[in-house]
Write a protein that holds these residues in place. Structure first.
Motif, short mmCIF file in Angstrom:
data_model
loop_
_atom_site.label_atom_id
_atom_site.label_comp_id
_atom_site.label_asym_id
_atom_site.label_seq_id
_atom_site.Cartn_x
_atom_site.Cartn_y
_atom_site.Cartn_z
N SER A 355 0.83 -1.17 0.05
CA SER A 355 0.12 -0.06 0.03
C SER A 355 0.95 1.37 -0.11
CB SER A 355 -0.98 0.06 1.34
OG SER A 355 -1.72 -0.97 1.19
N LYS A 356 0.18 2.37 -0.04
CA LYS A 356 0.95 3.69 -0.07
C LYS A 356 1.73 3.96 1.24
CE LYS A 356 0.85 8.35 -1.27
NZ LYS A 356 0.00 9.50 -1.94
N TYR A 357 0.85 3.74 2.45
CA TYR A 357 1.27 4.39 3.58
C TYR A 357 1.23 2.79 4.55
CZ TYR A 357 0.26 8.92 2.32
OH TYR A 357 0.48 9.99 1.86
N THR A 391 18.48 0.03 16.37
CA THR A 391 18.19 0.65 15.24
C THR A 391 17.94 -0.58 14.36
OG1 THR A 391 20.16 2.24 15.47
CG2 THR A 391 19.78 1.65 13.14
N GLU A 392 18.48 -1.73 14.34
CA GLU A 392 18.03 -3.03 13.56
C GLU A 392 16.88 -3.35 13.59
OE1 GLU A 392 20.63 -7.09 12.46
OE2 GLU A 392 20.72 -6.47 14.64
N ASP A 393 16.36 -3.28 15.04
CA ASP A 393 15.11 -3.78 15.43
C ASP A 393 14.08 -2.82 14.26
OD1 ASP A 393 15.88 -5.39 17.32
OD2 ASP A 393 15.46 -4.13 18.98
N ILE A 394 14.32 -1.45 14.42
CA ILE A 394 13.36 -0.77 13.57
C ILE A 394 13.46 -1.09 12.15
CG2 ILE A 394 13.11 1.86 13.39
CD1 ILE A 394 14.01 2.45 15.98
N VAL A 395 14.88 -1.11 11.71
CA VAL A 395 14.84 -1.34 10.29
C VAL A 395 14.16 -2.78 9.97
CG1 VAL A 395 16.73 -2.09 8.73
CG2 VAL A 395 17.15 -0.22 10.14
N HIS A 396 14.23 -3.70 10.74
CA HIS A 396 13.48 -4.82 10.22
C HIS A 396 12.02 -4.59 10.33
CE1 HIS A 396 13.14 -9.32 9.50
NE2 HIS A 396 12.41 -9.24 10.68
N ALA A 397 11.55 -4.16 11.51
CA ALA A 397 10.23 -3.74 11.46
C ALA A 397 9.61 -2.86 10.34
CB ALA A 397 9.96 -2.89 12.75
N VAL A 398 10.54 -2.04 9.80
CA VAL A 398 9.80 -1.13 8.66
C VAL A 398 9.88 -2.15 7.24
CG1 VAL A 398 10.67 0.85 7.17
CG2 VAL A 398 10.73 0.87 9.70
N GLU A 399 11.03 -2.79 7.16
CA GLU A 399 11.31 -3.76 5.85
C GLU A 399 10.05 -4.76 6.05
OE1 GLU A 399 15.14 -5.34 6.37
OE2 GLU A 399 15.82 -3.72 4.89
N GLY A 400 9.44 -4.88 7.36
CA GLY A 400 8.37 -5.92 7.19
C GLY A 400 6.91 -5.34 6.83
N VAL A 401 7.03 -4.11 6.85
CA VAL A 401 5.58 -3.17 6.36
C VAL A 401 5.57 -3.27 4.83
CG1 VAL A 401 4.10 -1.14 6.59
CG2 VAL A 401 5.51 -2.13 8.59
N HIS A 402 4.58 -3.68 4.21
CA HIS A 402 4.61 -3.58 2.90
C HIS A 402 3.98 -2.47 2.26
CE1 HIS A 402 6.08 -7.55 2.38
NE2 HIS A 402 5.05 -7.95 3.27
N ALA A 403 4.91 -1.15 2.26
CA ALA A 403 3.97 0.16 2.00
C ALA A 403 5.29 0.99 1.18
CB ALA A 403 3.74 0.89 3.17
N GLU A 404 4.86 2.01 0.50
CA GLU A 404 5.86 2.74 -0.26
C GLU A 404 6.35 3.70 0.88
OE1 GLU A 404 3.94 4.56 -3.31
OE2 GLU A 404 3.15 2.98 -4.14
N LEU A 431 11.37 6.41 4.82
CA LEU A 431 10.90 6.04 6.02
C LEU A 431 10.90 7.53 6.58
CD1 LEU A 431 12.67 3.92 8.69
CD2 LEU A 431 12.06 6.15 9.38
N VAL A 432 9.73 7.81 7.47
CA VAL A 432 9.53 9.11 7.97
C VAL A 432 9.46 9.05 9.43
CG1 VAL A 432 8.07 11.05 8.02
CG2 VAL A 432 8.25 9.78 6.01
N VAL A 433 10.09 9.65 10.36
CA VAL A 433 10.09 9.63 11.59
C VAL A 433 9.35 10.90 12.12
CG1 VAL A 433 11.51 9.49 13.69
CG2 VAL A 433 12.40 8.68 11.76
#
Length: 573
Positions: A355-357, A391-404, A431-433
């Motif tokens: 998805s987009k978000y 940092t690695e936890d956050i990266v992996h969580a983001v990569e697990g989300v199927h969004a642009e 990725l937007v914090v």
């Protein structure tokens, strides 16, 4: 040597944690630095190599990926700079070792936009500066390391004179103490000595006497210079960030030189940061004409991760985002598993189709996680009681989300830096914090999201929402102290209004009432209370009655949060 440094820190984690200014049960500078160092050691063990440069690179990568909290991120940058300095060396003499320490300090300072004196940065700088100045007198590395430790401890003892809140509480800087534990471990290894823990009954480094309560700094002194700036005073209106992937020979006559590049961009704006790392250049600048900046940069390569923000429109939101800005290099990513929850909003990514978000949030408590899930969050990361994923936890969580586009809500000021570090490590998506510092701010940000709006509109709306919410926390004190004239005894319930302790009481209901009075002093339309593991029904009902009687105009919502350590989390809007 590295193992001894890590062991020294590990042996003193509790002592370092005890130096946190707030006497809360999740004061965790020592824990964050220890977990960061442990990650570095694990990577070093995987890539054992007698070549100093290669070993240092392995340590640096492990520290980067495992960095937790602000102190952990800064620690990773100190060793990143060290590794860059020795990358070609099989071994180092005293002069090269001192130069590497100094390069580590330079790298760490470049990573922090608003460095504060009296912190780990100061301690590392003074230690390295002394090492460089005496290296010719101490050609043996072990003797030089002894000088480093002596200078570092002296700088650590001075931190209360540089950071008033440390003197007020009567402690030295926790991050600086953690660094000195590592350095003392290095020294012990070089001398063939055993690593010792700090004495149990004394402070690691003697701090000057506490200031009397009347001499304590007011809350006003804790704000950044931006709080004194009017919107009309902003000369360069656009915060511009991007990465240049260098392409040698892209435009005839343009050869990249970091110094010349920085000098040219400096003519176009202020607040300039240029960090060159191999074939990548990270740029941050406040400019009036960002197009001119990017046009110039494109002469040297291709642009990626472009972000431009209108600071005049967002000035009120920038005021609240008073934390470190971090610039990180690209790196390989290993996998860790976050705790998933499933969002229910249309247009927001789940585990399937893209998805987009999408959203990643950090939270404690099963009830809080469920609330974020109902608001549309795809992945909720739990950092345990300290609430500090790496940092690695956050990266992996983001990569697990199927969004642009994936928004990350740290919900804790000590996680914002690691989240921003993750932003430069994720590939293939944006990725937007959103710099949320509390659970209530995270909830407010999610409620402000509009799936039909574009990224810029949503970012502005979420920043506007978190600026309009007050956050309260009720927890218990783990030691005696005095802060801002409030005497706190171990076991007291303390109420924290945003980042300031406003009450301490043996009775949880009294602490909650005092906190609510502080939060509602200027009015408020909606009060949301999240009950924690330690909350009981009788106390919660009593608070509900108190609000009805004393603040009857406010609408009250009570939800189960299940968070540990904090009996109540409170939001006022």
């Amino acid at each position: 040597m590295v193992l001894a440094g890590a062991g020294s820190l590990s042996a003193n984690v509790n002592r370092v944690n005890a130096l946190n200014v707030f006497p809360v049960p999740d004061g965790d500078t020592g824990t964050n630095m220890n977990l960061t160092m442990t990650s570095g050691v694990e990577e070093l063990k995987k890539r054992r190599n007698p070549h100093l440069g290669k070993a240092a690179e392995a340590l640096s990568k492990g520290l980067l990926m495992g960095a937790r909290g602000n102190s952990g991120v800064i620690l990773s940058q100190l060793f990143r700079g060290f590794a860059k300095s020795v990358q070609e060396l099989e071994s180092a003499n005293a002069q090269q070792f001192a130069a590497a320490l100094q390069n580590g300090v330079d790298t760490a300072y470049k990573a922090v936009v608003k460095p504060v004196e009296g912190t780990i940065l100061t301690v590392s700088r003074e230690a390295a500066k002394h090492a460089v100045s005496v290296t010719r007198r101490f050609p043996d590395v072990s003797d030089l390391m002894g000088e480093v430790v002596q200078a570092g401890n002296a700088a650590l003892a001075r931190t209360p004179d540089q950071l008033p809140v440390l003197k007020q509480v009567g402690v030295v800087d926790a991050g600086g103490q953690g660094l000195m534990c590592i350095y003392e471990g290095f020294l012990a290894a070089l001398r063939g000595e055993a690593v010792a823990a700090l004495p149990a009954q004394t402070a690691p480094v003697a701090a000057p006497d506490k200031l009397p309560a009347s001499a304590a700094p007011s809350g006003e002194g804790k704000h950044s210079a931006q709080s004194m700036l009017s919107t009309e005073d902003i000369e360069f209106g656009y915060c511009t960030e991007f990465i240049v992937t260098l392409v040698p020979g892209k435009v005839a006559g343009y050869v990249f030189d970091e110094g010349a590049f920085r000098q040219e961009l400096g003519k176009m704006g202020d607040s300039l940061l240029v960090v060159a790392d191999d074939d990548l250049v990270k740029v941050h600048v406040h400019a009036e004409y960002p197009g001119n900046v990017m046009n110039y940069a494109m002469n040297f390569g291709d642009l990626t991760k472009i972000k431009i923000e209108n600071m005049r429109d967002q000035h009120t939101h920038i005021l609240m985002a008073d934390e470190y800005e971090y610039i990180a290099p690209e790196s390989d990513i290993a996998a860790l598993k976050p705790i998933p929850v499933h969002g229910a909003m249309a247009g927001v990514s789940g585990k399937g189709a893209s998805s987009k978000y999408g959203f990643v949030s950090v939270a404690m408590g099963d009830g809080v996680a469920e609330i974020f899930g109902s608001l549309g969050v795809n992945e909720v990361l739990s950092g345990g009681q300290t609430m500090n994923p790496s940092t690695e936890d956050i990266v992996h969580a983001v990569e697990g989300v199927h969004a642009e586009i994936v928004y990350v809500l740290p919900n804790n000021s000590n996680i914002v830096m690691a989240a921003k570090q993750a932003a430069d490590l994720v590939e293939g998506k944006t990725l937007v914090v959103i710099p949320t510092k509390s659970i209530p701010q995270g909830m407010a940000a999610m409620l402000a999201f509009d799936e039909s709006a574009d990224q810029e509109e949503n970012t502005e709306a979420m920043l506007r929402a978190i600026a309009g919410v007050q956050s309260g926390q009720v927890t218990f004190a783990v030691r005696d102290t005095s802060i801002d004239g409030i005497e706190i005894k171990e076991g007291d319930f303390i109420g924290i209004h945003d980042s300031k302790i406003v009450t301490a009481n043996r009775n949880v209901q009294e602490a909650c009432r005092n906190l609510l009075d502080s939060m509602l002093e200027s009015g408020g339309e909606v009060v949301t209370i999240l009950t924690g593991e330690e909350a009981n029904v009788a106390d919660t009902e009593s608070l509900k009655t108190y609000l009805k009687e004393q603040h009857g105009d406010a609408e009250v919502e009570i939800h189960y949060g299940g968070q540990p350590l904090y009996a109540y989390l409170i939001a006022v809007e």
